[in-house]
Scaffold this motif. Structure first.
Motif, PDB file in Angstrom:
ATOM      1  N   ALA A  41     -21.359  -0.708  23.270  1.00  0.00           N
ATOM      2  CA  ALA A  41     -20.313  -0.939  22.279  1.00  0.00           C
ATOM      3  C   ALA A  41     -20.425  -0.014  21.070  1.00  0.00           C
ATOM      4  N   LEU A  42     -21.627   0.514  20.809  1.00  0.00           N
ATOM      5  CA  LEU A  42     -21.831   1.326  19.610  1.00  0.00           C
ATOM      6  C   LEU A  42     -20.879   2.523  19.508  1.00  0.00           C
ATOM      7  N   PRO A  43     -20.677   3.331  20.566  1.00  0.00           N
ATOM      8  CA  PRO A  43     -19.744   4.453  20.433  1.00  0.00           C
ATOM      9  C   PRO A  43     -18.339   4.024  20.040  1.00  0.00           C
ATOM     10  N   PHE A  44     -17.867   2.910  20.582  1.00  0.00           N
ATOM     11  CA  PHE A  44     -16.525   2.440  20.245  1.00  0.00           C
ATOM     12  C   PHE A  44     -16.458   1.961  18.798  1.00  0.00           C
ATOM     13  N   ILE A  45     -17.547   1.378  18.308  1.00  0.00           N
ATOM     14  CA  ILE A  45     -17.598   0.975  16.897  1.00  0.00           C
ATOM     15  C   ILE A  45     -17.523   2.198  15.993  1.00  0.00           C
ATOM     16  N   LEU A  46     -18.228   3.271  16.377  1.00  0.00           N
ATOM     17  CA  LEU A  46     -18.184   4.498  15.586  1.00  0.00           C
ATOM     18  C   LEU A  46     -16.795   5.116  15.606  1.00  0.00           C
ATOM     19  N   ILE A  47     -16.140   5.098  16.762  1.00  0.00           N
ATOM     20  CA  ILE A  47     -14.779   5.655  16.843  1.00  0.00           C
ATOM     21  C   ILE A  47     -13.834   4.881  15.929  1.00  0.00           C
ATOM     22  N   ILE A  48     -13.957   3.560  15.944  1.00  0.00           N
ATOM     23  CA  ILE A  48     -13.116   2.742  15.054  1.00  0.00           C
ATOM     24  C   ILE A  48     -13.421   3.041  13.596  1.00  0.00           C
ATOM     25  N   ALA A  49     -14.716   3.209  13.286  1.00  0.00           N
ATOM     26  CA  ALA A  49     -15.102   3.506  11.903  1.00  0.00           C
ATOM     27  C   ALA A  49     -14.522   4.846  11.445  1.00  0.00           C
ATOM     28  N   PHE A  50     -14.562   5.868  12.311  1.00  0.00           N
ATOM     29  CA  PHE A  50     -13.992   7.162  11.960  1.00  0.00           C
ATOM     30  C   PHE A  50     -12.470   7.078  11.827  1.00  0.00           C
ATOM     31  N   ALA A  51     -11.846   6.245  12.675  1.00  0.00           N
ATOM     32  CA  ALA A  51     -10.391   6.105  12.610  1.00  0.00           C
ATOM     33  C   ALA A  51      -9.953   5.419  11.316  1.00  0.00           C
ATOM     34  N   ILE A  52     -10.757   4.467  10.887  1.00  0.00           N
ATOM     35  CA  ILE A  52     -10.419   3.747   9.645  1.00  0.00           C
ATOM     36  C   ILE A  52     -10.770   4.579   8.420  1.00  0.00           C
ATOM     37  N   GLY A  53     -11.940   5.201   8.433  1.00  0.00           N
ATOM     38  CA  GLY A  53     -12.419   5.922   7.257  1.00  0.00           C
ATOM     39  C   GLY A  53     -11.993   7.367   7.174  1.00  0.00           C
ATOM     40  N   GLY A  54     -11.401   7.908   8.230  1.00  0.00           N
ATOM     41  CA  GLY A  54     -11.014   9.307   8.206  1.00  0.00           C
ATOM     42  C   GLY A  54     -12.125  10.196   8.729  1.00  0.00           C
TER      43      GLY A  54
END
Length: 305
Positions: A57-70
């Motif tokens: 799940a960690l990679p998907f969490i990072l992708i979401i974080a980058f999508a939210i934070g830019g």
């Protein structure tokens, strides 16, 4: 007249060290507790599935974080602060994203599955009061430890491979496939990225053998799995803290934590081996000592659990 049956006292106690079993017809010590049996036992455990789910799940969490934070090259820790790290180029390609996933997890997150798989393996049997029954099978002590250690290390390696594989797949879907762009400029060709990332995973695995040795040694000393796992994680953290004490000077070179990010040399245009060789040598030395202590202590231990 049939031969008299030996009383139980004359057959040897499986829980006491230094006793031998009378070999029955067809008995082979090397065939007891096969690796596939131990592997299936560990695979079905809830903590194995949970750890696999967290790492996947960690990679998907990072992708979401980058999508939210830019984009990750903002004010904090980006190019504007003149601080170079893999986070600056995390979203440039799938290879960059996989390297970043390893970068953010190698220091602590990947320590947990190693400590869990190696620290829980023997201590859990003792906590369930099944260890003495395994030895009564009879499974030789060395064979028991060897089977459990090989399986634990195998699961630890699988956990480290799972993370970059999922990150590559998720990164390809999110950012596309391409060369690994370096934060210092330049890039590695797309065909070179997978072998380099495999080298990174191999070095991280070797560097974590110290944690594996600590956890496995503690697992043979206690009946509390949480104590073995927590003790290994705690001592690993202590090593990281000591490495941060610059007053220790060259003494830090003998700390495994000092070399834990030497794998960054594998992501340079010209592959550099110096730091990785030193770090691997230090880690293997400590690990072999700890594994030897585990086998020596367990061979003399009176098993009552």
């Amino acid at each position: 007249m049939s031969a008299p049956v030996q009383p139980p006292e004359a057959r040897g106690k499986t829980g006491a060290p230094g006793t031998e079993h009378p070999e029955a017809a067809g008995y082979r010590a090397g065939r007891t507790l096969p690796l596939r049996v131990e592997a299936m036992r560990q695979l079905r455990r809830r903590r194995t599935l949970l750890m696999g789910g967290v790492l996947a799940a960690l990679p998907f969490i990072l992708i979401i974080a980058f999508a939210i934070g830019g984009t990750p090259d903002g004010e904090d820790g980006g190019r504007g602060s003149n601080r170079i790290n893999l986070m600056d180029v995390a979203t440039e390609s799938a290879a960059n994203f996989a390297a970043t996933s390893l970068f953010v997890s190698a220091g602590f997150l990947l320590v947990i599955p190693v400590a869990l798989f190696c620290g829980d393996t023997v201590a859990s049997e003792a906590s369930w009061s099944s260890l003495r029954y395994l030895l009564a099978a009879p499974v030789p002590r060395t064979r028991l430890l060897w089977s459990k250690l090989v399986v634990a290390l195998g699961f630890s390696l699988a956990a480290m491979v799972l993370l970059p594989v999922v990150a590559l797949a998720a990164g390809t879907a999110a950012y596309g496939w391409g060369p690994l762009k370096l934060p210092t400029g330049g890039a590695l060709a797309a065909g070179d990225t997978v072998p380099r990332l495999a080298l990174v995973v191999a070095f991280i695995f070797v560097s974590q053998l110290v944690t594996a040795g600590l956890a496995f040694w503690l697992s043979t000393k206690t009946d509390a799995p949480l104590g073995a796992v927590g003790g290994a994680v705690f001592l690993t953290i202590v090593g990281n803290v000591l490495d941060a004490v610059t007053a220790l000077g060259s003494w830090r070179d003998f700390l495994p934590a000092h070399w834990q990010f030497a794998w960054a040399d594998a992501l340079q245009p010209e592959l550099e081996w110096g730091g990785m060789i030193k770090g691997a040598s230090i880690s293997l030395t400590y690990a072999l000592i700890l594994f030897a202590l585990a086998f020596r202590g367990f061979s003399r231990k009176d098993i009552v659990s």
